[in-house]
Design a protein around this motif. Sequence first.
Motif, PDB file in Angstrom:
ATOM      1  N   ASN A  14      19.072  23.245  65.349  1.00 31.81           N
ATOM      2  CA  ASN A  14      19.727  22.599  66.489  1.00 31.81           C
ATOM      3  C   ASN A  14      19.661  21.094  66.285  1.00 31.81           C
ATOM      4  OD1 ASN A  14      20.224  25.058  67.871  1.00 31.81           O
ATOM      5  ND2 ASN A  14      18.096  25.093  68.516  1.00 31.81           N
ATOM      6  N   LEU A  15      20.377  20.338  67.087  1.00 29.93           N
ATOM      7  CA  LEU A  15      20.374  18.879  66.955  1.00 29.93           C
ATOM      8  C   LEU A  15      18.983  18.293  67.051  1.00 29.93           C
ATOM      9  CD1 LEU A  15      23.591  17.956  68.962  1.00 29.93           C
ATOM     10  CD2 LEU A  15      23.286  18.015  66.480  1.00 29.93           C
ATOM     11  N   ASP A  16      18.103  18.920  67.835  1.00 28.10           N
ATOM     12  CA  ASP A  16      16.732  18.417  67.973  1.00 28.10           C
ATOM     13  C   ASP A  16      15.803  18.909  66.868  1.00 28.10           C
ATOM     14  OD1 ASP A  16      16.302  21.063  68.632  1.00 28.10           O
ATOM     15  OD2 ASP A  16      15.553  20.661  70.660  1.00 28.10           O
ATOM     16  N   GLY A  17      16.355  19.667  65.909  1.00 28.98           N
ATOM     17  CA  GLY A  17      15.559  20.169  64.791  1.00 28.98           C
ATOM     18  C   GLY A  17      14.936  21.527  65.026  1.00 28.98           C
ATOM     19  N   SER A  18      15.048  22.054  66.235  1.00 23.92           N
ATOM     20  CA  SER A  18      14.460  23.357  66.529  1.00 23.92           C
ATOM     21  C   SER A  18      15.305  24.480  65.927  1.00 23.92           C
ATOM     22  CB  SER A  18      14.328  23.551  68.042  1.00 23.92           C
ATOM     23  OG  SER A  18      15.610  23.587  68.649  1.00 23.92           O
ATOM     24  N   ILE A  19      14.707  25.646  65.855  1.00 19.57           N
ATOM     25  CA  ILE A  19      15.360  26.819  65.284  1.00 19.57           C
ATOM     26  C   ILE A  19      15.407  27.908  66.345  1.00 19.57           C
ATOM     27  CG2 ILE A  19      15.248  28.578  63.490  1.00 19.57           C
ATOM     28  CD1 ILE A  19      13.390  26.677  61.954  1.00 19.57           C
ATOM     29  N   GLU A  20      16.538  28.575  66.427  1.00 20.45           N
ATOM     30  CA  GLU A  20      16.644  29.722  67.314  1.00 20.45           C
ATOM     31  C   GLU A  20      16.691  30.986  66.480  1.00 20.45           C
ATOM     32  OE1 GLU A  20      19.687  29.538  70.309  1.00 20.45           O
ATOM     33  OE2 GLU A  20      19.416  27.375  70.502  1.00 20.45           O
ATOM     34  N   HIS A  21      15.590  31.749  66.515  1.00 18.41           N
ATOM     35  CA  HIS A  21      15.558  33.045  65.830  1.00 18.41           C
ATOM     36  C   HIS A  21      16.068  34.078  66.809  1.00 18.41           C
ATOM     37  CE1 HIS A  21      13.261  31.941  62.255  1.00 18.41           C
ATOM     38  NE2 HIS A  21      12.715  31.044  63.025  1.00 18.41           N
ATOM     39  N   VAL A  22      17.019  34.849  66.369  1.00 17.09           N
ATOM     40  CA  VAL A  22      17.562  35.898  67.217  1.00 17.09           C
ATOM     41  C   VAL A  22      17.167  37.223  66.590  1.00 17.09           C
ATOM     42  CG1 VAL A  22      19.632  36.889  68.230  1.00 17.09           C
ATOM     43  CG2 VAL A  22      19.495  34.419  67.842  1.00 17.09           C
ATOM     44  N   ASP A  23      16.183  37.873  67.164  1.00 16.69           N
ATOM     45  CA  ASP A  23      15.736  39.152  66.656  1.00 16.69           C
ATOM     46  C   ASP A  23      16.321  40.253  67.522  1.00 16.69           C
ATOM     47  OD1 ASP A  23      12.491  37.769  65.985  1.00 16.69           O
ATOM     48  OD2 ASP A  23      14.198  37.957  64.656  1.00 16.69           O
ATOM     49  N   VAL A  24      17.193  41.042  66.959  1.00 16.46           N
ATOM     50  CA  VAL A  24      17.820  42.141  67.675  1.00 16.46           C
ATOM     51  C   VAL A  24      16.988  43.388  67.416  1.00 16.46           C
ATOM     52  CG1 VAL A  24      19.910  43.521  67.911  1.00 16.46           C
ATOM     53  CG2 VAL A  24      20.074  41.077  67.382  1.00 16.46           C
ATOM     54  N   GLY A  25      16.283  43.839  68.441  1.00 12.91           N
ATOM     55  CA  GLY A  25      15.449  45.027  68.266  1.00 12.91           C
ATOM     56  C   GLY A  25      14.326  44.829  67.265  1.00 12.91           C
ATOM     57  N   TRP A  30      21.098  37.032  61.533  1.00 15.86           N
ATOM     58  CA  TRP A  30      21.628  35.743  61.125  1.00 15.86           C
ATOM     59  C   TRP A  30      23.102  35.689  61.443  1.00 15.86           C
ATOM     60  CZ3 TRP A  30      19.997  39.594  57.943  1.00 15.86           C
ATOM     61  CH2 TRP A  30      20.967  40.217  57.176  1.00 15.86           C
ATOM     62  N   ASP A  31      23.630  34.460  61.408  1.00 12.63           N
ATOM     63  CA  ASP A  31      25.060  34.256  61.641  1.00 12.63           C
ATOM     64  C   ASP A  31      25.506  33.124  60.732  1.00 12.63           C
ATOM     65  OD1 ASP A  31      27.644  33.730  62.510  1.00 12.63           O
ATOM     66  OD2 ASP A  31      27.135  33.955  64.628  1.00 12.63           O
ATOM     67  N   GLU A  32      26.119  33.480  59.618  1.00 16.17           N
ATOM     68  CA  GLU A  32      26.537  32.468  58.650  1.00 16.17           C
ATOM     69  C   GLU A  32      27.610  31.547  59.226  1.00 16.17           C
ATOM     70  OE1 GLU A  32      26.225  33.891  54.281  1.00 16.17           O
ATOM     71  OE2 GLU A  32      26.698  35.679  55.476  1.00 16.17           O
ATOM     72  N   GLU A  33      28.415  32.036  60.150  1.00 19.97           N
ATOM     73  CA  GLU A  33      29.428  31.193  60.781  1.00 19.97           C
ATOM     74  C   GLU A  33      28.790  30.106  61.642  1.00 19.97           C
ATOM     75  OE1 GLU A  33      32.514  33.334  62.787  1.00 19.97           O
ATOM     76  OE2 GLU A  33      32.878  34.627  61.067  1.00 19.97           O
ATOM     77  N   GLU A  34      27.573  30.348  62.104  1.00 21.88           N
ATOM     78  CA  GLU A  34      26.850  29.358  62.903  1.00 21.88           C
ATOM     79  C   GLU A  34      25.991  28.449  62.029  1.00 21.88           C
ATOM     80  OE1 GLU A  34      27.029  28.701  66.208  1.00 21.88           O
ATOM     81  OE2 GLU A  34      28.690  30.149  66.276  1.00 21.88           O
ATOM     82  N   GLY A  35      26.043  28.648  60.716  1.00 21.01           N
ATOM     83  CA  GLY A  35      25.331  27.763  59.799  1.00 21.01           C
ATOM     84  C   GLY A  35      24.083  28.334  59.172  1.00 21.01           C
TER      85      GLY A  35
END
Length: 91
Positions: A14-25, A30-35
């Motif tokens: 993110n702009l602030d350097g943080s990371i959003e991990h999205v764990d599904v189940g 991951w989402d390559e379109e989101e970078g």
Amino acid sequence: MEVFLLWHVRHARNLDGSIEHVDVGGALSWDEEEGDDVKLLGVYSTENRAHERIERARTTPGFADEPNCFMVERYVVDQDTWTEGFTTVFR
């Protein structure tokens, strides 16, 4: 014959350097379109060898930043996987 593919995901920051991990189940996602950047680290003859590689990679630059973002995938050699073609969608 089966082999084991070892992947690593470096999630987009993110702009602030943080990371959003999205764990599904509980699974790595991951989402390559989101970078997000997905890398194939290697193909191994056993699952154990892939996990040994994870332990070595966790201590190296870049991979150490996201030490829990590895995925081992079982893959059957000489088996067709994408048999129905595809369609390109233009934006």
